[in-house]
Design a protein around this motif. Structure first.
Motif, PDB file in Angstrom:
ATOM      1  N   VAL A 148     -34.679  43.324  15.283  1.00 13.98           N
ATOM      2  CA  VAL A 148     -33.463  42.954  14.675  1.00 13.98           C
ATOM      3  C   VAL A 148     -32.661  44.378  14.178  1.00 13.98           C
ATOM      4  O   VAL A 148     -31.725  44.548  14.466  1.00 13.98           O
ATOM      5  CB  VAL A 148     -33.446  42.131  13.858  1.00 13.98           C
ATOM      6  CG1 VAL A 148     -32.384  41.892  12.800  1.00 13.98           C
ATOM      7  CG2 VAL A 148     -33.975  40.515  14.203  1.00 13.98           C
ATOM      8  N   ILE A 149     -33.471  45.188  13.508  1.00 19.54           N
ATOM      9  CA  ILE A 149     -33.160  46.427  12.852  1.00 19.54           C
ATOM     10  C   ILE A 149     -32.514  47.394  14.010  1.00 19.54           C
ATOM     11  O   ILE A 149     -31.458  47.817  13.832  1.00 19.54           O
ATOM     12  CB  ILE A 149     -34.085  47.326  12.012  1.00 19.54           C
ATOM     13  CG1 ILE A 149     -34.453  46.616  10.847  1.00 19.54           C
ATOM     14  CG2 ILE A 149     -33.628  48.449  11.738  1.00 19.54           C
ATOM     15  CD1 ILE A 149     -35.388  46.891   9.941  1.00 19.54           C
ATOM     16  N   PHE A 150     -33.260  47.384  15.072  1.00 24.93           N
ATOM     17  CA  PHE A 150     -32.731  48.414  16.226  1.00 24.93           C
ATOM     18  C   PHE A 150     -31.707  47.743  16.862  1.00 24.93           C
ATOM     19  O   PHE A 150     -30.677  48.459  17.078  1.00 24.93           O
ATOM     20  CB  PHE A 150     -33.812  48.328  17.335  1.00 24.93           C
ATOM     21  CG  PHE A 150     -33.489  49.087  18.714  1.00 24.93           C
ATOM     22  CD1 PHE A 150     -33.464  50.514  18.926  1.00 24.93           C
ATOM     23  CD2 PHE A 150     -32.981  48.369  19.678  1.00 24.93           C
ATOM     24  CE1 PHE A 150     -33.215  51.164  19.776  1.00 24.93           C
ATOM     25  CE2 PHE A 150     -32.366  48.859  20.894  1.00 24.93           C
ATOM     26  CZ  PHE A 150     -32.588  50.464  20.877  1.00 24.93           C
ATOM     27  N   SER A 151     -31.401  46.386  16.949  1.00 25.43           N
ATOM     28  CA  SER A 151     -30.345  45.893  17.510  1.00 25.43           C
ATOM     29  C   SER A 151     -29.269  46.096  16.699  1.00 25.43           C
ATOM     30  O   SER A 151     -28.011  46.317  17.180  1.00 25.43           O
ATOM     31  CB  SER A 151     -30.779  44.360  18.003  1.00 25.43           C
ATOM     32  OG  SER A 151     -31.530  44.389  18.840  1.00 25.43           O
ATOM     33  N   ILE A 152     -29.106  45.938  15.555  1.00 24.54           N
ATOM     34  CA  ILE A 152     -28.012  46.140  14.760  1.00 24.54           C
ATOM     35  C   ILE A 152     -27.596  47.742  14.651  1.00 24.54           C
ATOM     36  O   ILE A 152     -26.544  47.581  14.606  1.00 24.54           O
ATOM     37  CB  ILE A 152     -28.422  45.666  13.036  1.00 24.54           C
ATOM     38  CG1 ILE A 152     -28.845  44.231  12.695  1.00 24.54           C
ATOM     39  CG2 ILE A 152     -27.354  46.442  11.992  1.00 24.54           C
ATOM     40  CD1 ILE A 152     -29.119  43.894  11.342  1.00 24.54           C
ATOM     41  N   PHE A 153     -28.355  48.581  14.622  1.00 29.85           N
ATOM     42  CA  PHE A 153     -27.987  50.031  14.748  1.00 29.85           C
ATOM     43  C   PHE A 153     -27.458  50.201  16.211  1.00 29.85           C
ATOM     44  O   PHE A 153     -26.416  50.866  15.999  1.00 29.85           O
ATOM     45  CB  PHE A 153     -29.169  50.791  14.646  1.00 29.85           C
ATOM     46  CG  PHE A 153     -29.798  50.817  13.223  1.00 29.85           C
ATOM     47  CD1 PHE A 153     -29.124  50.618  12.372  1.00 29.85           C
ATOM     48  CD2 PHE A 153     -31.317  51.386  13.122  1.00 29.85           C
ATOM     49  CE1 PHE A 153     -29.624  50.751  10.993  1.00 29.85           C
ATOM     50  CE2 PHE A 153     -31.814  51.276  11.961  1.00 29.85           C
ATOM     51  CZ  PHE A 153     -31.141  50.997  10.773  1.00 29.85           C
ATOM     52  N   GLY A 154     -28.090  49.742  17.179  1.00 34.10           N
ATOM     53  CA  GLY A 154     -27.346  49.951  18.260  1.00 34.10           C
ATOM     54  C   GLY A 154     -25.940  49.100  18.808  1.00 34.10           C
ATOM     55  O   GLY A 154     -25.189  49.670  19.239  1.00 34.10           O
ATOM     56  N   ALA A 155     -25.878  47.843  18.204  1.00 31.81           N
ATOM     57  CA  ALA A 155     -24.577  47.162  18.461  1.00 31.81           C
ATOM     58  C   ALA A 155     -23.299  47.994  17.564  1.00 31.81           C
ATOM     59  O   ALA A 155     -22.376  48.059  18.117  1.00 31.81           O
ATOM     60  CB  ALA A 155     -24.616  45.817  18.005  1.00 31.81           C
ATOM     61  N   LEU A 156     -23.838  48.553  16.541  1.00 36.81           N
ATOM     62  CA  LEU A 156     -22.841  49.416  15.728  1.00 36.81           C
ATOM     63  C   LEU A 156     -22.585  50.491  16.303  1.00 36.81           C
ATOM     64  O   LEU A 156     -21.425  51.292  16.466  1.00 36.81           O
ATOM     65  CB  LEU A 156     -22.978  49.133  14.201  1.00 36.81           C
ATOM     66  CG  LEU A 156     -23.029  47.661  13.486  1.00 36.81           C
ATOM     67  CD1 LEU A 156     -23.559  47.884  12.387  1.00 36.81           C
ATOM     68  CD2 LEU A 156     -21.718  47.032  13.626  1.00 36.81           C
ATOM     69  N   ALA A 157     -23.751  51.174  16.524  1.00 41.51           N
ATOM     70  CA  ALA A 157     -23.523  52.836  16.899  1.00 41.51           C
ATOM     71  C   ALA A 157     -22.622  52.945  18.224  1.00 41.51           C
ATOM     72  O   ALA A 157     -22.125  54.007  18.378  1.00 41.51           O
ATOM     73  CB  ALA A 157     -25.042  53.380  17.022  1.00 41.51           C
ATOM     74  N   ALA A 158     -22.979  52.163  19.194  1.00 42.46           N
ATOM     75  CA  ALA A 158     -22.389  52.202  20.491  1.00 42.46           C
ATOM     76  C   ALA A 158     -20.826  52.595  20.024  1.00 42.46           C
ATOM     77  O   ALA A 158     -20.108  53.096  21.062  1.00 42.46           O
ATOM     78  CB  ALA A 158     -22.397  50.685  21.133  1.00 42.46           C
TER      79      ALA A 158
END
Length: 449
Positions: A151-161
């Motif tokens: 979940v942490i990875f996905s939060i970072f990924g969705a926003l960082a994009a």
């Protein structure tokens, strides 16, 4: 707000600082040793089964898109403005020795990317509507049973994009077209947003169909221009390589507009350029590879090796050599302006090639990262998040083109670096799975022969 900006600056200094860079490279070294230097010693085998089968219609196994469409989507996201401006900055600030350390990071990064792709295909899932989804969030959840970390990875990924993959890229396109053709940024933003919408609304199949044509085309134009420069200055090639190897291990003295650089500076600039360029260890590219049609995780993993090889060893190296042989590396100019000067010096109107390269590289990055971001959003919120994410993505392209929101870009840059932490935990803890699958694959290959 000042506190938030200061906090972000501090965290950014860590996630893109020497400790994280060496962790990324260190992971590659560890995997390279454990795989018996497979990505280096068997590079010929890798290229034979990737580059020389690029347009092969022979596809085995399950998936949504062809293996090449998957790597084209991943390359679309990784081959960006950093291949043009980032390499020039590394040389301008770190000296010629930075190129050597860029190569080192790429050599070990090939194995890191290989491992990421293997895990992505191994632990991917097939949705009810027949799509294949995967990436770090899935191999962390299904392989390590650590959903909270996924979940942490996905939060970072969705926003960082929205930063690295969207607004920063559209801003680069707008700046290049305004400088070369005096096109207003708002016009660039609107057109770019429309083109982006036409592609990403169709999902990974349309993105793959576009990138498999766009990536070879854009790479061919830029590579051809760089080769013309290098051949035209062939007499300077030995001196360029001599400077690269010399200053990889000895400080580079100040000369011309170059302020000089220590060995540590050359290492940091070169390693960071390699990592930023090919994204090995960040966990982004495996999301695209997870949708590939393949009959074994390692077979698709070979494309991960090829991806880093093409991005850094080929494209970044050609940019570096074009700058070095032109004799402008110590002129004091940096970034895309240095690459543009190098091309203009050797080819009439060569700067236009650089501008076209930036436009195509950046546009392809927007497409690739749109897919990465929506997959992360889908993991967090379900299939219903896909279309809203695309709808938000499109106007963000225009916002990036006209400038502003620099703090959001900086925040996204930090989140992009933070993506690497959960991903590297997954890759390192599941390295045994990578080794087992690799041995299994090559045992079958030997039996088949």
């Amino acid at each position: 707000m000042d506190f938030i900006m200061q906090l972000n600056s501090t965290v950014n200094g860590f996630v893109w600082g020497p400790p994280m860079l060496f962790l990324l490279v260190g992971t590659g070294i560890y995997l390279t040793i454990r795989t018996n230097f497979f990505s280096v010693l068997r590079l010929g085998y890798v290229l034979k089964n990737t580059f020389f089968k690029m347009f092969s219609k022979e596809v085995r196994g399950e998936g949504e898109i062809t293996p090449f469409q998957a790597v084209a989507t991943a390359l679309a996201a990784t081959v960006g403005t950093g291949n043009v401006a980032g390499v020039a900055t590394a040389i301008a600030l770190g000296g010629p020795g930075a190129i050597f350390w860029m190569w080192v990071s790429a050599i070990f990064g090939m194995t890191t990317k290989f491992g990421e792709v293997v895990l992505a295909v191994k632990y991917r899932e097939k949705t009810e509507d027949g799509r294949f989804v995967g990436g770090p969030m899935y191999y962390i959840q299904n392989g390590l049973k650590m959903k909270w970390l996924a979940v942490i990875f996905s939060i970072f990924g969705a926003l960082a994009a929205f930063g690295i993959g969207n607004m920063v890229q559209s801003n680069s396109v707008a700046a290049a077209l305004q400088e070369s053709f005096n096109i207003p940024p708002i016009a660039t933003g609107v057109v770019l947003a429309i083109l982006t919408a036409l592609v990403i609304i169709g999902g990974i199949k349309r993105i793959g169909a576009v990138t498999e044509k766009l990536v070879p085309f854009m790479a061919a134009i830029y590579i051809a221009g760089a080769i013309v420069i290098i051949i035209g200055n062939a007499s300077h090639i030995p001196d360029a390589f001599a400077l690269i190897f010399k200053h990889a291990f000895t400080p580079a003295a100040a000369t011309g507009g170059f302020a000089g650089a220590t060995i540590a500076t050359a290492m940091r600039r070169g390693i960071s350029r390699g990592v930023f360029s090919n994204e090995a260890g960040l966990g982004s590219a495996p999301i695209a590879h997870a949708a590939a049609t393949t009959d074994h995780p390692v077979r698709q993993g070979l494309w991960g090796v090829f991806e880093v090889f093409m991005d850094t060893i080929v494209i970044c190296t050609l940019t570096a050599l074009a700058i070095m042989v032109s004799g402008l590396w110590d002129s004091g100019v940096t970034g895309a302006a240095l690459t543009t000067q190098a091309f203009n010096e050797s080819i009439p109107g060569g700067g236009i090639i650089v501008s076209i390269g930036i436009v195509l590289f950046a546009f392809s990055t927007i497409l690739g990262w749109a897919y990465y971001g929506e997959r992360c959003a889908e993991y967090l919120l379900g299939k219903g998040a896909i279309m809203p994410y695309r709808i938000i993505w499109i106007p963000a392209v225009v916002l990036g083109a006209v400038g502003g929101l620099e703090f959001l870009w900086d925040l996204a840059d930090t989140l992009n670096g933070l993506m690497a932490i959960p991903n590297l935990i997954g890759v390192l803890l599941m390295s045994g799975t990578i080794i087992t699958l690799t041995k299994e694959y090559f045992a079958k290959e030997r039996t088949a022969k």
